[in-house]
Design an enzyme around this catalytic site. Sequence first.
Site, mmCIF file in Angstrom:
data_model
loop_
_atom_site.group_PDB
_atom_site.id
_atom_site.type_symbol
_atom_site.label_atom_id
_atom_site.label_comp_id
_atom_site.label_asym_id
_atom_site.label_seq_id
_atom_site.Cartn_x
_atom_site.Cartn_y
_atom_site.Cartn_z
ATOM 1 N N GLN A 146 1.491 79.679 -8.289
ATOM 2 C CA GLN A 146 1.171 78.610 -9.235
ATOM 3 C C GLN A 146 2.442 77.917 -9.737
ATOM 4 O O GLN A 146 3.380 78.564 -10.181
ATOM 5 C CB GLN A 146 0.381 79.193 -10.426
ATOM 6 C CG GLN A 146 -0.119 78.163 -11.407
ATOM 7 C CD GLN A 146 -1.108 77.188 -10.790
ATOM 8 O OE1 GLN A 146 -1.985 77.567 -10.030
ATOM 9 N NE2 GLN A 146 -0.959 75.915 -11.107
ATOM 10 N N LYS A 186 -9.806 79.625 -10.894
ATOM 11 C CA LYS A 186 -9.818 80.079 -9.501
ATOM 12 C C LYS A 186 -10.423 81.479 -9.389
ATOM 13 O O LYS A 186 -11.217 81.748 -8.481
ATOM 14 C CB LYS A 186 -8.394 80.093 -8.942
ATOM 15 C CG LYS A 186 -7.816 78.710 -8.705
ATOM 16 C CD LYS A 186 -6.325 78.771 -8.435
ATOM 17 C CE LYS A 186 -5.741 77.376 -8.275
ATOM 18 N NZ LYS A 186 -4.298 77.327 -8.289
ATOM 19 N N ASP A 197 -2.453 76.591 -0.082
ATOM 20 C CA ASP A 197 -2.129 75.381 -0.844
ATOM 21 C C ASP A 197 -1.678 74.249 0.080
ATOM 22 O O ASP A 197 -1.653 73.086 -0.308
ATOM 23 C CB ASP A 197 -0.996 75.677 -1.852
ATOM 24 C CG ASP A 197 -1.507 75.767 -3.287
ATOM 25 O OD1 ASP A 197 -2.598 75.227 -3.554
ATOM 26 O OD2 ASP A 197 -0.820 76.362 -4.137
#
Length: 295
Positions: A96, A52, A119
């Site tokens: 994460q 990312k 997300d």
Amino acid sequence: MEILDGKKVSNDIKDEIASEVLKMKERGEKVPHLAAVLVGNDGASLTYVGSKVRACERIGFESTLVKMPSTTSEIELLTKIKELNQNEDIDGFIVQLPLPPQIDTQKVLLAVDPDKDVDGFHPMNFGKMALDMSTFIPATPFGILELLERYNVDTKGKHTVVIGRSHIVGRPMSILMGRKGWPGNSTVTLTHSHTKNITQIISQADIVISALGVPDFLKAEMVKDDAVVIDVGITRVTDDSNPKGYKIVGDVDFENVSKKASFITPVPGGVGPMTIAMLLKNTLLARERHRRDLK
């Protein structure tokens, strides 16, 4: 049979976003800023977050990586999330997963500002998605929709069978494939570990989306001729012939299923690269939304 090439499409999307960022810079506007919070040293998470950060550099985004030790308490993580929520320079951020056992994942996801939840995991964003309202769609389902669209895969009136009911892929995918519009307008069956006659149900599917995480689960005899097969599974299996000592495989027996499918995603190089590309697209949408709100 046509390969749904996620690597190629994700690079196309990154190029498109990079072009948008260039225009922002020329207009003297702030460029999108994506932050990632990583708690602990999970190998797969480190690799994913690293990808990312590199993707952000490539397309001209600003990026921040917040690394926290595996001993981080829930209160410490919630405090960090509050800081990111209040930091006006950051347009979107992700926490994460998986998180260490001492931290309640649900509590953490609820703490993220829905306007920065690129997300698409916050219940507010999930609810908006279910109601066909404008929102952040979770990156992996968003990527699958984009692949279907860019390869002009017909979904209207088709029978879509989704295998797996996770909040991240299976459940949102079942909602999105049944929505009005395209890709969508299909009749959806959501299957899982308690589904009876799962093989029979899969054999009737025009489109199969497998997000089970069981290597080579989907065999050629389970799919009908010309089915569209989307493989979301990604599992490391031991492979002594590989210098790394392992290989990445999906849920689908690619070699044999590909002989029957009309479209199929490979693993690796299918859905995986699309996930990062769509996370970047969500961050671009967040920046544009924040810019409009400031006007």
